[in-house]
Motif scaffolding. Structure first.
Motif, mmCIF file in Angstrom:
data_model
loop_
_atom_site.group_PDB
_atom_site.id
_atom_site.type_symbol
_atom_site.label_atom_id
_atom_site.label_comp_id
_atom_site.label_asym_id
_atom_site.label_seq_id
_atom_site.Cartn_x
_atom_site.Cartn_y
_atom_site.Cartn_z
ATOM 1 N N SER B 161 -24.370 -95.148 -8.372
ATOM 2 C CA SER B 161 -25.018 -95.396 -9.663
ATOM 3 C C SER B 161 -25.451 -94.078 -10.289
ATOM 4 C CB SER B 161 -26.244 -96.287 -9.474
ATOM 5 O OG SER B 161 -25.852 -97.547 -9.040
ATOM 6 N N VAL B 164 -22.449 -92.675 -12.006
ATOM 7 C CA VAL B 164 -22.126 -93.407 -13.238
ATOM 8 C C VAL B 164 -23.109 -93.007 -14.338
ATOM 9 C CG1 VAL B 164 -22.025 -95.684 -14.313
ATOM 10 C CG2 VAL B 164 -21.068 -95.349 -12.037
ATOM 11 N N ARG B 167 -22.425 -89.400 -15.562
ATOM 12 C CA ARG B 167 -21.219 -89.304 -16.389
ATOM 13 C C ARG B 167 -21.452 -89.941 -17.755
ATOM 14 N NH1 ARG B 167 -16.865 -92.134 -13.615
ATOM 15 N NH2 ARG B 167 -18.349 -92.834 -12.048
ATOM 16 N N ALA B 168 -22.192 -91.054 -17.766
ATOM 17 C CA ALA B 168 -22.474 -91.716 -19.045
ATOM 18 C C ALA B 168 -23.298 -90.795 -19.949
ATOM 19 C CB ALA B 168 -23.208 -93.035 -18.809
#
Ligand code: ATP
Ligand code: MG
Lengths: 271, 296
Positions: B161, B164, B167-168
């Motif tokens: 997580s 993620v 990167r977001a």
């Protein structure tokens, strides 16, 4: 828990010296679909930024007014707390994470939600049911999807947070009519499963079909507000937002629609 | 031929260490859009803590404390300084990190003085010889350790997580915020990770054949900057490839220096920057990058 209704009361927003919203009020009762109409620069996106607390990314601030959801003030929270409270936005222009896979986009959508893996897995199942194409393309980069598919991904990503209220900023923007209808159908389905929707649109025809009530914003102010069917029937809206020329039919009498001061009517000479 | 193989292996090893540094640099850039000029002094700080503590608590414990210490220091810098400037112009932030760098470096230089701190690592000056090719144990250890850490890091970046979320945020901070991702946390963790990675790099920059940690160690770390830039500031793959390219270039250029005198003396130290400039001429965004430096 109090009813999960959104109440925007007399909210004014400025970007530095630029006034973008003046004393705007909008209600989204629990379970309803409410539309916000208005042309370019009317302040629709600004309204959603105010609710989601992302004005600071644009140098904007709320000058006065209050925003509450389910009886709780939102206008002092962080964006993450707004999401945790159940209010999730699908931003204008979709803004999928283009370099990430479809699956990772959905994962990102679940990061702000309460609950663990099991809830996230169930949410993903629901999203895949609603948008089967997202399951087929799970391992593809989101940037490679078509515009319509990206809109589905953006909506699916927001649904991963299991919102009680979904804020949609021009979901039909740039989509072919068939795809726009499909998105509209999905909004209806999402709403039928118990999520309230605040729908921002320039496409008044679609928005008024979906919504139970609507407000029309003009240069940062509420110009018209009322039940969707009455707005759809009103001259003002037909002419300006539905692109239907005035054929002499007057607005129904005794409606809740308050007309704005007459604005110049532009027509093609051939019309 | 033996010389060439030895130089190549040495280059790959030092390149893996540069990659560790470059990776920290890239992760901070991706999470916060900040070009972190304080990275080299963060590295020196972690190395210093390790070097000073190893007599009292032993090498391994000292390294663990050093890694944790630099991670904490990185997080503190983010929390106390960088956070206040969030949303400002990126060049302002870059200059802020230069300020942080100056302060940190002044304090560390004062403490280190002209001392050289041996790391007291278990590899000592042992040399591994295989078929006529000899490589110091430290170089083997550097390559293996850096390789494992980088692999673990990339897996985490891909699968967790945390990855993620990072990167977001790297792709679109506002949209990430709309997902309920806390930008402050992502930025804090990036600085902490960068500090930790830099400390491991500090260790391998200062073991045999280098006598130990000294105030000039941060200069050695500076060679990782061209690695990050030529790979593409926002690309983790770029950090790896850039690190290896710079390491091998430097090793070969130093090794064959006598044959390259027409390029001037000290070509080994210059080579990384020359390679970077050449790459940027052809690809302004770096080998794997998506953003040009001009936008920084
Ligand atoms: N970052 C900003 N800085 C200054 N002014 C802004 C900023 N963003 C929006 N505005 C101004 O605020 C007003 C409302 O903009 P907003 O984006 O909310 O309109 P909108 O109704 O969403 O328009 P559109 O349909 O084109 O998306 C406009 O006059 C716009 O110029
Ligand atoms: Mg808008």
């Amino acid at each position: 828990m109090t009813a999960a209704s959104l109440e925007v009361r007399e909210v004014s927003v400025g970007y530095g010296p630029v006034r973008a919203l003046s004393a705007v009020s909008v209600d989204v009762p629990e379970g309803a679909v409410v539309a916000v109409l208005g042309g370019n620069g009317a302040g629709k996106t600004t309204l959603l930024r105010a609710v989601s607390r992302t004005l600071s990314f644009h140098g904007g601030t709320i000058g006065s007014g209050s925003i509450t959801f389910a009886g709780r003030r939102l206008d002092r929270l962080t964006p993450a707390q707004v999401v945790a409270a159940g209010v999730v936005q699908v931003p204008e222009g979709r803004q999928v994470f283009a370099r990430m896979t479809v699956a990772d986009n959905l994962r990102a959508g679940a990061l702000g939600a309460r609950g663990g893996r099991r809830e996230a897995a169930r949410a993903r199942e629901r999203v895949h049911e609603l948008f089967p194409v997202l399951a087929d393309r799970a391992h593809q980069r989101a940037g490679l999807l078509s515009g319509g598919e990206q809109q589905m991904l953006a909506m699916g990503r927001a649904l991963m947070a299991r919102p009680r209220l979904l804020l949609l900023d021009e979901p039909s923007l740039g989509l072919a009519p068939l795809m726009a209808d499909r998105i509209a159908e999905t909004v209806r389905e999402i709403n039928a499963r118990g999520t309230s929707v605040l729908l921002v649109e320039q496409n008044a025809a679609i928005a008024l079909r979906l919504a139970s009530s609507a407000v029309v914003l003009e240069v940062g102010e509420v110009a018209l507000a009322g039940p969707a069917d009455e707005l759809a029937a009103s001259d003002e809206v037909r002419r300006r937002y539905l692109g239907i020329a005035d054929d002499g039919a007057a607005a129904p009498e005794g409606t809740a629609v308050e007309p704005v001061p007459a604005a110049p009517v532009l027509r093609r000479w051939s019309a | 031929m033996t010389t060439f193989v030895e130089l190549l292996l040495n280059g790959l090893s030092i390149g893996a260490v540069y990659a560790l540094i470059a990776l920290g640099f890239v992760i901070v850039f991706r999470a916060t859009e900040v070009v972190n000029f304080a990275h080299a002094s963060l590295l020196l700080a972690g190395g210093y803590v390790t070097a000073v503590l190893r007599d009292d608590i032993g090498f391994l414990a000292a390294l663990v404390v050093g890694v944790a210490g630099a991670a904490l220091l990185g997080a503190l810098i983010e929390f106390l300084v960088i956070r206040r400037y969030r949303g400002r112009d990126h060049s302002v932030l870059a200059i802020v990190t230069i300020g942080v760098d100056i302060v940190l470096l002044a304090e560390l230089t004062r403490r280190i003085g002209s001392n050289v701190y041996p790391m007291g690592d278990p590899w000592g000056d042992g040399v591994l010889t295989l078929g006529g090719v000899s490589v110091p144990h430290t170089r083997v250890a550097a390559f293996v350790t850096a390789g494992l850490i980088i692999a673990a890091f990339l897996l985490a970046f891909r699968l967790t997580s945390w990855g993620v979320a990072t990167r977001a945020v790297a792709e679109h901070p506002e949209t990430a915020a709309l997902m309920g991702i806390r930008l402050g946390r992502v930025s804090l963790s990036a600085w902490a990770v960068a500090g930790g990675l830099a400390t491991v790099a500090a260790l391998f920059l200062t073991v045999f054949p280098t006598p130990g940690l000294e105030r000039g160690t941060s200069l050695a770390a500076l060679k990782a900057f061209p690695a990050a830039i030529l790979g593409g500031l926002d690309s983790t793959t770029g950090a790896l490839v850039g690190g290896l390219v710079i390491g091998v270039t430097q090793s070969l250029a130093t090794g064959y220096q006598s044959d390259l005198t027409f390029l001037g003396r000290g070509i080994g130290d210059l080579a990384p920057y020359l390679v970077m400039l050449l790459v940027l001429l052809v690809r302004p965004a770096g080998l794997f990058g998506t953003r040009e430096l001009a936008r920084v």
